[in-house]
Design an enzyme around this catalytic site. Structure first.
Site, PDB file in Angstrom:
ATOM      1  N   SER A 193       1.763  -2.439 -14.832  1.00 33.30           N
ATOM      2  CA  SER A 193       1.660  -3.850 -14.476  1.00 33.30           C
ATOM      3  C   SER A 193       0.503  -4.499 -15.224  1.00 33.30           C
ATOM      4  O   SER A 193      -0.458  -3.823 -15.623  1.00 33.30           O
ATOM      5  CB  SER A 193       1.428  -3.987 -12.969  1.00 33.30           C
ATOM      6  OG  SER A 193       1.029  -5.300 -12.612  1.00 33.30           O
ATOM      7  N   TYR A 204      -2.782  -1.514  -5.097  1.00 35.41           N
ATOM      8  CA  TYR A 204      -1.647  -1.574  -6.021  1.00 35.41           C
ATOM      9  C   TYR A 204      -2.135  -1.547  -7.466  1.00 35.41           C
ATOM     10  O   TYR A 204      -1.631  -0.775  -8.296  1.00 35.41           O
ATOM     11  CB  TYR A 204      -0.842  -2.844  -5.749  1.00 35.41           C
ATOM     12  CG  TYR A 204       0.244  -3.151  -6.757  1.00 35.41           C
ATOM     13  CD1 TYR A 204       1.498  -2.559  -6.643  1.00 35.41           C
ATOM     14  CD2 TYR A 204       0.028  -4.044  -7.805  1.00 35.41           C
ATOM     15  CE1 TYR A 204       2.510  -2.844  -7.559  1.00 35.41           C
ATOM     16  CE2 TYR A 204       1.029  -4.340  -8.719  1.00 35.41           C
ATOM     17  CZ  TYR A 204       2.256  -3.737  -8.596  1.00 35.41           C
ATOM     18  OH  TYR A 204       3.253  -4.013  -9.499  1.00 35.41           O
TER      19      TYR A 204
END
Length: 280
Positions: free
Chosen positions: A172, A185
């Site tokens: 990401s 995350y």
């Protein structure tokens, strides 16, 4: 985006979204880049995973879809793959469970007789305003889903991969710039970058390539399952292109990394993020 789409169940269900993500461009023409290949994709029932799966199918691959409990989404993906003239197997279970991950790989081998492309893509996220608000339950769930499963699946698959086969990991943009609301995350996504680089070095001598994709703000079921309506309203508008991306704009990157087009690339990350300039 419809700002009333907030969902309460992670990792989200695509069939419940009012503004459905686009999976593949209507004018995308396959050219048999993956003819005869078999791919296994975790989190392949919706969003980016579904886009990768359908693009793979259009390029000639058969696909095994691993998913948690989104039966309707998984069936829709299976039908889309079948519509491309390719075969699909649906494997339901929790990638946090190492036994299940081994079984998922075995079921893929039993069905197709081989495995050429592994896409570690399953992910979950819980937004919190403060570090101390991150519960131990969510912390463990996030790490077990987002990075432990990558080890589990890859360890189970490695004996079946051969020269020219590939592993693709979904990281990401948050791995590079961080996220104050998604600290756990983002940490797992940073770990995925290191996992990709380290594993690529280990497997280079076997001519097995390992790369990653780092999406920015992409409109997937995970987004309405994570954020409140205020956040959804502005989602993706702060990148230079001024909008969130669609899974259909990410899927072709997986084709590139899975095919011979990227034959001299390993240990690298493709940044598909609407124009954010990211180092690394």
């Amino acid at each position: 985006m419809n700002t009333t789409e907030k969902q309460s169940h992670q990792p989200g269900k695509q069939h419940l979204m009012d503004s459905k993500p686009t999976t593949i461009r209507g004018n995308y023409k396959g050219s048999e880049k993956l003819k005869g290949k078999v791919a296994l994709i975790t989190g392949g029932d919706s969003g980016i995973g579904k886009s990768a799966a359908v693009h793979f199918a259009r390029e000639g691959a058969d696909v095994a879809i691993v998913y948690l409990d989104e039966d309707t989404d998984a069936k829709d993906t299976e039908l889309a793959i079948n519509g491309e003239g390719r075969d699909c197997i649906l494997i339901k279970g929790d990638v946090r469970n190492i036994k299940f991950c081994k079984e998922a790989v075995q079921k893929t081998i039993e069905k197709f007789g081989k495995l050429n492309i592994v896409v570690n893509n399953a992910a979950i996220q819980f937004s919190e305003e403060n570090l101390e608000d991150i519960s131990m339950e969510h912390l463990h769930t996030t790490f077990e889903t987002n990075i432990y499963s990558f080890f589990y699946i890859t360890q189970a698959a490695i004996e079946y991969l051969d020269k020219g086969d590939v592993i693709i990991n979904t990281t990401s943009v948050t791995a590079y710039r961080g996220s104050e609301h998604l600290i756990d995350y983002s940490s797992t996504k940073g770990a995925i970058v290191s996992f990709t680089r380290s594993l690529s070095a280990l497997l280079a001598k076997k001519d097995i390539r390992v790369n990653a994709v780092a999406p920015g703000p992409i409109w997937t079921p995970l987004i309405p399952a994570t954020f409140d309506e205020a956040h959804l309203k502005g989602f993706g508008k702060d990148v230079p292109m001024g909008r969130p991306g669609q899974p259909s704009e990410v899927g072709p990157a997986y084709v590139y990394l899975a095919s011979e087009d990227s034959s001299y690339m390993t240990g690298q990350v493709l940044h598909i993020n609407g124009g954010e300039i990211i180092g690394g």
